[in-house]
Design an enzyme around this catalytic site. Structure first.
Site, PDB file in Angstrom:
ATOM      1  N   CYS A   2      47.682  32.801  47.216  1.00  0.00           N
ATOM      2  CA  CYS A   2      48.881  32.279  47.879  1.00  0.00           C
ATOM      3  C   CYS A   2      48.684  30.843  48.356  1.00  0.00           C
ATOM      4  CB  CYS A   2      49.211  33.146  49.090  1.00  0.00           C
ATOM      5  SG  CYS A   2      49.275  34.887  48.745  1.00  0.00           S
ATOM      6  N   ARG A  27      47.375  27.328  42.102  1.00  0.00           N
ATOM      7  CA  ARG A  27      46.598  28.407  42.714  1.00  0.00           C
ATOM      8  C   ARG A  27      46.985  29.772  42.130  1.00  0.00           C
ATOM      9  NH1 ARG A  27      44.760  26.690  48.188  1.00  0.00           N
ATOM     10  NH2 ARG A  27      44.850  28.827  48.874  1.00  0.00           N
ATOM     11  N   TRP A  75      51.039  35.544  45.815  1.00  0.00           N
ATOM     12  CA  TRP A  75      50.296  36.242  44.759  1.00  0.00           C
ATOM     13  C   TRP A  75      50.165  37.660  45.278  1.00  0.00           C
ATOM     14  CZ3 TRP A  75      44.824  37.494  43.516  1.00  0.00           C
ATOM     15  CH2 TRP A  75      44.562  37.459  42.153  1.00  0.00           C
ATOM     16  N   ASN A 101      48.732  33.710  54.268  1.00  0.00           N
ATOM     17  CA  ASN A 101      47.718  33.902  53.219  1.00  0.00           C
ATOM     18  C   ASN A 101      46.634  34.795  53.796  1.00  0.00           C
ATOM     19  OD1 ASN A 101      49.095  32.065  51.728  1.00  0.00           O
ATOM     20  ND2 ASN A 101      47.481  30.513  51.678  1.00  0.00           N
ATOM     21  N   GLY A 102      46.098  35.699  52.983  1.00  0.00           N
ATOM     22  CA  GLY A 102      45.023  36.574  53.468  1.00  0.00           C
ATOM     23  C   GLY A 102      45.483  38.016  53.459  1.00  0.00           C
ATOM     24  N   GLU A 481      27.943  30.399  31.203  1.00  0.00           N
ATOM     25  CA  GLU A 481      29.129  29.635  31.592  1.00  0.00           C
ATOM     26  C   GLU A 481      30.061  29.433  30.393  1.00  0.00           C
ATOM     27  OE1 GLU A 481      30.542  29.024  34.172  1.00  0.00           O
ATOM     28  OE2 GLU A 481      31.832  27.296  33.835  1.00  0.00           O
ATOM     29  N   LYS A 485      33.960  30.620  30.351  1.00  0.00           N
ATOM     30  CA  LYS A 485      35.060  29.675  30.088  1.00  0.00           C
ATOM     31  C   LYS A 485      35.977  30.216  29.001  1.00  0.00           C
ATOM     32  CE  LYS A 485      35.153  27.684  32.609  1.00  0.00           C
ATOM     33  NZ  LYS A 485      34.563  27.416  33.891  1.00  0.00           N
ATOM     34  N   GLU A 488      37.975  33.446  30.193  1.00  0.00           N
ATOM     35  CA  GLU A 488      38.997  33.304  31.238  1.00  0.00           C
ATOM     36  C   GLU A 488      40.251  32.568  30.772  1.00  0.00           C
ATOM     37  OE1 GLU A 488      36.770  29.871  33.951  1.00  0.00           O
ATOM     38  OE2 GLU A 488      38.153  31.225  34.941  1.00  0.00           O
ATOM     39  N   HIS A 504      17.718  44.426  21.550  1.00  0.00           N
ATOM     40  CA  HIS A 504      17.597  45.602  22.421  1.00  0.00           C
ATOM     41  C   HIS A 504      18.935  46.321  22.603  1.00  0.00           C
ATOM     42  CE1 HIS A 504      13.449  44.737  23.265  1.00  0.00           C
ATOM     43  NE2 HIS A 504      13.778  43.483  23.519  1.00  0.00           N
ATOM     44  N   LYS A 603      42.744  30.148  41.718  1.00  0.00           N
ATOM     45  CA  LYS A 603      41.753  29.078  41.828  1.00  0.00           C
ATOM     46  C   LYS A 603      40.745  29.375  42.915  1.00  0.00           C
ATOM     47  CE  LYS A 603      39.866  25.097  40.997  1.00  0.00           C
ATOM     48  NZ  LYS A 603      38.920  25.112  39.863  1.00  0.00           N
TER      49      LYS A 603
HETATM   50  C1  AGP Z   1      35.441  29.488  36.986  1.00  0.00           C
HETATM   51  O1  AGP Z   1      36.096  28.855  35.963  1.00  0.00           O
HETATM   52  C2  AGP Z   1      36.204  30.377  37.800  1.00  0.00           C
HETATM   53  N1  AGP Z   1      37.523  30.022  38.001  1.00  0.00           N
HETATM   54  C3  AGP Z   1      35.481  31.076  38.932  1.00  0.00           C
HETATM   55  O2  AGP Z   1      34.450  31.804  38.358  1.00  0.00           O
HETATM   56  C4  AGP Z   1      34.929  30.250  40.103  1.00  0.00           C
HETATM   57  O3  AGP Z   1      33.850  29.479  39.686  1.00  0.00           O
HETATM   58  C5  AGP Z   1      34.533  31.207  41.249  1.00  0.00           C
HETATM   59  O4  AGP Z   1      35.660  31.907  41.671  1.00  0.00           O
HETATM   60  C6  AGP Z   1      33.885  30.506  42.415  1.00  0.00           C
HETATM   61  O5  AGP Z   1      34.750  29.591  43.008  1.00  0.00           O
HETATM   62  P1  AGP Z   1      34.212  28.559  44.079  1.00  0.00           P
HETATM   63  O6  AGP Z   1      33.263  27.635  43.350  1.00  0.00           O
HETATM   64  O7  AGP Z   1      35.423  27.852  44.574  1.00  0.00           O
HETATM   65  O8  AGP Z   1      33.500  29.345  45.135  1.00  0.00           O
END
Ligand code: AGP
Length: 608
Positions: A2, A27, A75, A101-102, A481, A485, A488, A504, A603
């Site tokens: 949110c 977000r 959200w 938010n929360g 990583e 990427k 996601e 394995h 985000k």
């Molecule tokens: C990465 O592309 C993601 N969106 C996600 O894994 C992100 O790195 C993770 O949520 C941690 O976020 P932060 O670095 O803001 O703590």
């Protein structure tokens, strides 16, 4: 996740709120709404779907007069996305409107209590209890009412409030959820992040846990959770609003990929003074450093992956044992952490709930903590003993790019600094690595100068159902990583494996046409990787190698190759990351995915 924006000043609030909401779109959200005080009455308009739907309903804001208001992008957590469940929520008497938010964990009890007293709830949300409680406890003093209400809430919250009882005033309160106050000229703002208010002001105040803000166009006053007035000094956020705009790029992600040379320079250059590394105010003197017996690196998602890259570098050069922990696991473990453990918490946003909880646990165990954070004055930055900002600039795309590579380079700096103090690295090697780190931005620029070969491979493989990433050593860390990427943003199932682990179990999944991206930047492990590549190919798999210049001959053994610029084997993950980011981006673009706002993702994950 949110988003919140609030305004009080001399301009029409609704337009400013709608604009702020658009800045928060990244977000992730499913509905939005605004509330404005007009002639001592609160008008609310909400809509499921995109902000453009809210703009249509409000006629671009024209339907809402008034100079004080709050806006929200929701959200859904409690209650499905719908107009009714969207924020702002009104109290039954219409005198209080809140955005939240929360999560209010005890909302069911509070709702039952208020319902028994005759209060009727309109929505299924946890947030509405805040508005209803305010109506119930208000006795002529809003700060007192907010204290009373927050003392009853269990959970995390950032809340913006307007009330027809004080029509010129905007209120806010927060706990374990980000909220900043923007201080403008004859206008003030609240926002869940800087981007929403940045075009109006660069001066911000961070609201502390439990603190209350009372804002009019001409004044900003703050109170502790006990109701005592508290002075707050604004700090300046130098981010340029253009950094939060696409600037001609199709997506924020592509823009941010291209910003990496600048971001990496901002992380590294100011900290290199001649041959010395000066890590801001972090006290790495010999006594402190030699006391470190182990290092724990904590993060979530990409931040955790950055930690894994950092682990091999730090262990190799500092000869200190490093463990990497997922924050969400660490907080429910019984960590072996004490005052001889250095804990490094990595978080781009600085607000990730799991990482914040992990930081608090590490501190409680007596560990010294360093935060590697991008967003200034965020919760993790404020609560850690020391902070190293990555200075990457605002990152809007949900998929992190410059956030990740700058975290890796910050870890390199910390590793080199410790190694130098502990004399576990030779002067020559220290100098070579330092100069390698300094030149990484130029090498990233080299990759960015022509992405055509990466795009061609990406488009060729964009229809695949599954992609594997393999590597050894630091290449394995980089593979993790790369796979994240791709999955996601393109929704292709992607898995990263330590190349030696394939045999394995996972190799059973390799069949005709399965694509494997093999990272082969580690010269010492080249022959081993070659065996792994052959094993994949002999089962019909297609191998695209991501290689260093030194291992270019891999092209004869693979089905395709992308090469990083010449660099030291120990810092290749920053360069392979850039290639893998572009690969994922181009695959997702070819598949027509919503790249900046991938489904189901937010985000900044400020709830557990
Ligand atoms: C990465 O592309 C993601 N969106 C996600 O894994 C992100 O790195 C993770 O949520 C941690 O976020 P932060 O670095 O803001 O703590």
């Amino acid at each position: 996740m949110c988003g919140i924006i609030g305004y009080t000043g001399g301009k029409q609030a609704a337009k400013i709120l709608l604009n702020g909401l658009k800045r928060l779109e990244y977000r992730g959200y499913d509905s939005s709404g605004v509330a404005v005080i007009d002639n001592n009455r609160i008008d609310v308009i909400k809509s499921i779907g995109k902000i453009s739907a809210l703009e249509d309903k409000t006629d671009g804001g024209k339907k809402l007069n008034g100079f004080v208001g709050i806006g929200h992008t929701r959200w859904a957590t409690h209650g499905a996305p719908s107009d009714i469940n969207s924020h702002p929520h009104l109290s039954t008497d219409g005198n209080f409107a809140v955005v939240h938010n929360g999560i209010i964990e005890n909302f069911a009890e509070l709702k039952a209590e208020l319902t028994a007293k005759g209060i009727r709830f309109a929505s299924e949300t946890d947030s509405e209890v805040i508005a209803q409680l305010l109506q119930y406890v208000y006795d002529g003093d809003m700060v007192e009412a907010l204290r009373n209400v927050t003392s009853r809430l269990v959970g995390s919250y950032a809340v913006g409030i307007i009330t027809s009882h004080c029509p010129d005033t905007l209120y806010a309160v927060r706990k374990d959820n980000p909220l900043v106050v923007g201080i403008g000229a004859n206008e003030n703002f609240i926002a869940s992040d800087f981007a929403a208010a940045l075009e109006h002001t660069h001066n911000f105040v961070q609201l502390g846990d439990g603190e209350i803000a009372k804002l009019t166009s001409h004044s900003a006053t703050f109170f502790t959770a006990d109701g005592e007035p508290v002075e707050k000094t604004p700090f300046r956020v130098d981010w340029d609003i253009s950094q939060a705009e696409k600037d001609g790029y199709d997506h924020f992600m592509l823009k941010e990929i291209n910003e990496q040379p600048k971001a990496l320079t901002a992380t590294v250059r100011p900290r290199v003074k001649g041959k010395d590394i000066v890590l801001d105010r972090i006290n790495f003197d010999a006594k402190n450093t030699n006391r470190i017996e182990r290092i724990t690196i904590i993060g979530c998602g990409s931040a955790y992956h950055a930690g894994i890259v950092g682990k091999s570098f730090i262990e190799k050069y500092c000869r200190i044992s490093v463990t990497c922990e997922l924050a969400s696991e660490y907080i429910y473990s019984d960590p072996i952490t004490d005052n001889r453990t250095l804990t490094i918490v990595i978080s781009q946003s600085g607000e990730t709930a799991d990482s914040l909880a992990a930081l608090r646990l590490a501190k409680k165990c007596g560990s010294h903590t360093i935060a590697i954070v991008n967003v200034m004055q965020s919760a993790i930055a404020r609560e850690a003993h020391d902070v190293l900002y990555t200075h990457a600039g605002p990152e809007i795309a949900v998929a992190t790019t410059k956030g990740y590579t700058t975290q890796v380079s910050a870890l390199y700096l910390i590793g080199l600094k410790i190694a130098k103090i502990k004399h576990t690295i030779s002067d020559a090697r220290y100098e070579t690595l330092l100069s390698e780190i300094i030149t990484l931005p130029d090498k990233v620029s080299e990759i960015l100068a022509d992405i055509t070969p990466i795009r061609e491979y990406a488009e060729r493989f964009a229809d695949r159902k599954c992609v594997f990433f393999i590597g050894r050593g630091t290449d394995y860390a980089a593979s993790l990583e790369g796979a994240l990427k791709l999955k996601e943003i393109s929704y292709i199932h992607a898995e990263a494996y330590a190349a030696g682990e394939l045999k394995h179990g996972t190799i059973s999944l390799i069949e005709q046409g399965t694509v494997t991206l093999a990272l082969t930047t580690q010269s010492a492990l080249y022959n081993k990787m070659l065996n792994n590549i052959k094993a994949v190919q002999s089962r019909g798999g297609t191998v695209l190698a991501i290689s260093s210049q030194a291992n270019k001959q891999i092209s004869e053994q693979s089905d395709g190759m992308l090469c990083i610029p010449d660099c030291d084997d120990d810092v290749t993950p920053v360069l392979t990351a850039v290639i893998l980011q572009i690969f994922a981006y181009c695959v997702a673009a070819k598949r027509g995915c919503d790249i900046d706002k991938p489904r189901n993702l937010a985000k900044s994950v400020t709830v557990e």
